[in-house]
Design a protein around this motif. Structure first.
Motif, PDB file in Angstrom:
ATOM      1  N   ALA A 154     -26.379  -5.314  19.338  1.00 35.26           N
ATOM      2  CA  ALA A 154     -26.625  -5.285  17.889  1.00 35.26           C
ATOM      3  C   ALA A 154     -25.447  -4.678  17.130  1.00 35.26           C
ATOM      4  N   ASN A 155     -24.385  -4.332  17.853  1.00 35.06           N
ATOM      5  CA  ASN A 155     -23.179  -3.748  17.257  1.00 35.06           C
ATOM      6  C   ASN A 155     -23.488  -2.464  16.480  1.00 35.06           C
ATOM      7  N   VAL A 156     -24.421  -1.667  16.984  1.00 35.95           N
ATOM      8  CA  VAL A 156     -24.773  -0.395  16.361  1.00 35.95           C
ATOM      9  C   VAL A 156     -23.816   0.666  16.896  1.00 35.95           C
ATOM     10  N   GLN A 157     -22.962   1.163  16.007  1.00 30.81           N
ATOM     11  CA  GLN A 157     -21.999   2.189  16.398  1.00 30.81           C
ATOM     12  C   GLN A 157     -22.596   3.569  16.122  1.00 30.81           C
ATOM     13  N   PRO A 158     -22.360   4.541  17.011  1.00 28.44           N
ATOM     14  CA  PRO A 158     -22.964   5.872  16.834  1.00 28.44           C
ATOM     15  C   PRO A 158     -22.741   6.480  15.451  1.00 28.44           C
ATOM     16  N   GLY A 159     -21.537   6.376  14.922  1.00 28.07           N
ATOM     17  CA  GLY A 159     -21.270   6.933  13.597  1.00 28.07           C
ATOM     18  C   GLY A 159     -22.053   6.246  12.499  1.00 28.07           C
ATOM     19  N   SER A 160     -22.325   4.953  12.683  1.00 32.98           N
ATOM     20  CA  SER A 160     -23.060   4.216  11.652  1.00 32.98           C
ATOM     21  C   SER A 160     -24.525   4.645  11.591  1.00 32.98           C
ATOM     22  N   ILE A 161     -25.021   5.213  12.667  1.00 32.90           N
ATOM     23  CA  ILE A 161     -26.410   5.689  12.684  1.00 32.90           C
ATOM     24  C   ILE A 161     -26.570   6.854  11.709  1.00 32.90           C
ATOM     25  N   TYR A 162     -25.655   7.827  11.798  1.00 34.73           N
ATOM     26  CA  TYR A 162     -25.723   8.986  10.897  1.00 34.73           C
ATOM     27  C   TYR A 162     -25.481   8.559   9.449  1.00 34.73           C
ATOM     28  N   HIS A 163     -24.557   7.634   9.258  1.00 30.77           N
ATOM     29  CA  HIS A 163     -24.294   7.120   7.910  1.00 30.77           C
ATOM     30  C   HIS A 163     -25.559   6.449   7.352  1.00 30.77           C
ATOM     31  N   ALA A 164     -26.214   5.640   8.173  1.00 34.39           N
ATOM     32  CA  ALA A 164     -27.432   4.958   7.732  1.00 34.39           C
ATOM     33  C   ALA A 164     -28.530   5.958   7.380  1.00 34.39           C
ATOM     34  N   LEU A 165     -28.688   6.999   8.184  1.00 36.05           N
ATOM     35  CA  LEU A 165     -29.710   8.011   7.888  1.00 36.05           C
ATOM     36  C   LEU A 165     -29.454   8.653   6.528  1.00 36.05           C
ATOM     37  N   LYS A 166     -28.213   9.041   6.271  1.00 33.64           N
ATOM     38  CA  LYS A 166     -27.885   9.691   4.992  1.00 33.64           C
ATOM     39  C   LYS A 166     -28.044   8.725   3.827  1.00 33.64           C
ATOM     40  N   LYS A 167     -27.560   7.502   4.004  1.00 32.33           N
ATOM     41  CA  LYS A 167     -27.632   6.506   2.921  1.00 32.33           C
ATOM     42  C   LYS A 167     -29.089   6.181   2.591  1.00 32.33           C
ATOM     43  N   MET A 168     -29.901   5.968   3.618  1.00 32.26           N
ATOM     44  CA  MET A 168     -31.295   5.607   3.367  1.00 32.26           C
ATOM     45  C   MET A 168     -32.107   6.782   2.830  1.00 32.26           C
ATOM     46  N   THR A 169     -31.678   8.004   3.150  1.00 27.46           N
ATOM     47  CA  THR A 169     -32.319   9.180   2.541  1.00 27.46           C
ATOM     48  C   THR A 169     -32.010   9.189   1.051  1.00 27.46           C
ATOM     49  N   GLY A 170     -30.763   8.914   0.699  1.00 27.47           N
ATOM     50  CA  GLY A 170     -30.365   8.846  -0.704  1.00 27.47           C
ATOM     51  C   GLY A 170     -31.078   7.731  -1.458  1.00 27.47           C
ATOM     52  N   GLU A 171     -31.441   6.660  -0.765  1.00 23.82           N
ATOM     53  CA  GLU A 171     -32.144   5.529  -1.379  1.00 23.82           C
ATOM     54  C   GLU A 171     -33.654   5.757  -1.444  1.00 23.82           C
ATOM     55  N   GLY A 172     -34.133   6.858  -0.872  1.00 21.25           N
ATOM     56  CA  GLY A 172     -35.561   7.150  -0.887  1.00 21.25           C
ATOM     57  C   GLY A 172     -36.359   6.433   0.179  1.00 21.25           C
ATOM     58  N   LEU A 173     -35.672   5.862   1.175  1.00 20.25           N
ATOM     59  CA  LEU A 173     -36.362   5.167   2.268  1.00 20.25           C
ATOM     60  C   LEU A 173     -36.749   6.125   3.381  1.00 20.25           C
ATOM     61  N   LEU A 174     -36.000   7.193   3.505  1.00 16.50           N
ATOM     62  CA  LEU A 174     -36.278   8.263   4.462  1.00 16.50           C
ATOM     63  C   LEU A 174     -36.340   9.565   3.690  1.00 16.50           C
ATOM     64  N   GLU A 175     -37.050  10.510   4.264  1.00 16.29           N
ATOM     65  CA  GLU A 175     -37.045  11.853   3.685  1.00 16.29           C
ATOM     66  C   GLU A 175     -36.779  12.852   4.788  1.00 16.29           C
ATOM     67  N   GLN A 176     -36.089  13.922   4.411  1.00 13.66           N
ATOM     68  CA  GLN A 176     -35.840  14.986   5.373  1.00 13.66           C
ATOM     69  C   GLN A 176     -37.099  15.835   5.472  1.00 13.66           C
ATOM     70  N   VAL A 177     -37.401  16.247   6.687  1.00  9.26           N
ATOM     71  CA  VAL A 177     -38.571  17.084   6.909  1.00  9.26           C
ATOM     72  C   VAL A 177     -38.143  18.332   7.644  1.00  9.26           C
ATOM     73  N   ALA A 178     -38.927  19.375   7.479  1.00  7.99           N
ATOM     74  CA  ALA A 178     -38.621  20.637   8.142  1.00  7.99           C
ATOM     75  C   ALA A 178     -38.682  20.453   9.648  1.00  7.99           C
ATOM     76  N   ASP A 179     -37.746  21.042  10.318  1.00  7.05           N
ATOM     77  CA  ASP A 179     -37.701  20.983  11.776  1.00  7.05           C
ATOM     78  C   ASP A 179     -38.837  21.825  12.332  1.00  7.05           C
ATOM     79  N   GLU A 180     -39.575  21.243  13.268  1.00  2.00           N
ATOM     80  CA  GLU A 180     -40.614  22.022  13.930  1.00  2.00           C
ATOM     81  C   GLU A 180     -39.935  23.072  14.785  1.00  2.00           C
ATOM     82  N   GLU A 181     -40.449  24.270  14.745  1.00  2.00           N
ATOM     83  CA  GLU A 181     -39.825  25.372  15.473  1.00  2.00           C
ATOM     84  C   GLU A 181     -39.705  25.049  16.961  1.00  2.00           C
TER      85      GLU A 181
END
Length: 196
Positions: A36-63
């Protein structure tokens, strides 16, 4: 369409919530960097971009869940679920020259109800059959179309690829129609479905 975007949403969805490292590890375990040509760096970029777009939300880390430096966990929002469903449906229907998006969609297709997956794949089949017809014509009429004779070999290659794709999608539709694989809403654990 980005296969990375679909797969990142899919992994976060199936885990309920996930850290970037968990998404990366999951996709690399699947060898998505190859098919699928998924590069490791693009995963983190996608997470940040989609968080900014409101598709993902950051949640508190479980202890105690994350012992490493990647302590930001994500989960899908309602808009993220909608985007996942739209991307999945589109990737199963639209022509895909690279095959990356279709590969990502097939991986996540059990997230759909069986009838919907079959319907979408039948639409893809119609596209593939049309492509096969046009490549057969080009192969058989290359010289008449003003192409050098040897270019017919290229059309032959494309023709064989188109035929293989048609046969593959027909077989997948037959498997689904025969009840193979656990799909969303069928009572069993379907791959890609979020935890309850």
């Amino acid at each position: 369409m980005s296969a990375t975007r679909l797969l990142v949403l899919g992994v976060v969805r199936m885990r309920g919530q996930a850290h970037g490292y968990q998404v990366r590890r999951e996709l690399l375990t699947w060898h998505a960097d190859k098919w699928a040509n998924v590069q490791p760096g693009s995963i983190y970029h996608a997470l940040k971009k989609m968080t900014g777009e409101g598709l993902l939300e950051q949640v508190a880390d479980e202890e105690g869940v994350s012992a490493g430096p990647d302590r930001v966990a994500y989960r899908l929002t309602e808009d993220g679920e909608t985007e996942f469903q739209v991307l999945l449906g589109r990737a199963l229907v639209e022509e895909d020259a690279t095959g990356y998006s279709l590969s990502a969609a097939v991986t996540m297709m059990t997230s759909l109800p069986r009838a919907r997956a079959i319907n979408l794949l039948k639409q893809q089949l119609a596209h593939l059959e049309a492509r096969a017809t046009s490549t057969h014509y080009a192969r058989d009429h290359a010289v008449e179309m003003g192409q050098p004779a040897h270019v017919a070999e290229l059309y032959q290659l494309w023709s064989l690829h188109a035929e293989a794709s048609v046969n593959w999608i027909k077989a997948m539709i037959e498997h689904l129609e025969a009840g193979e694989y656990v799909m969303a809403g069928e009572g069993g654990p379907a791959f890609g479905e979020p935890p309850e």
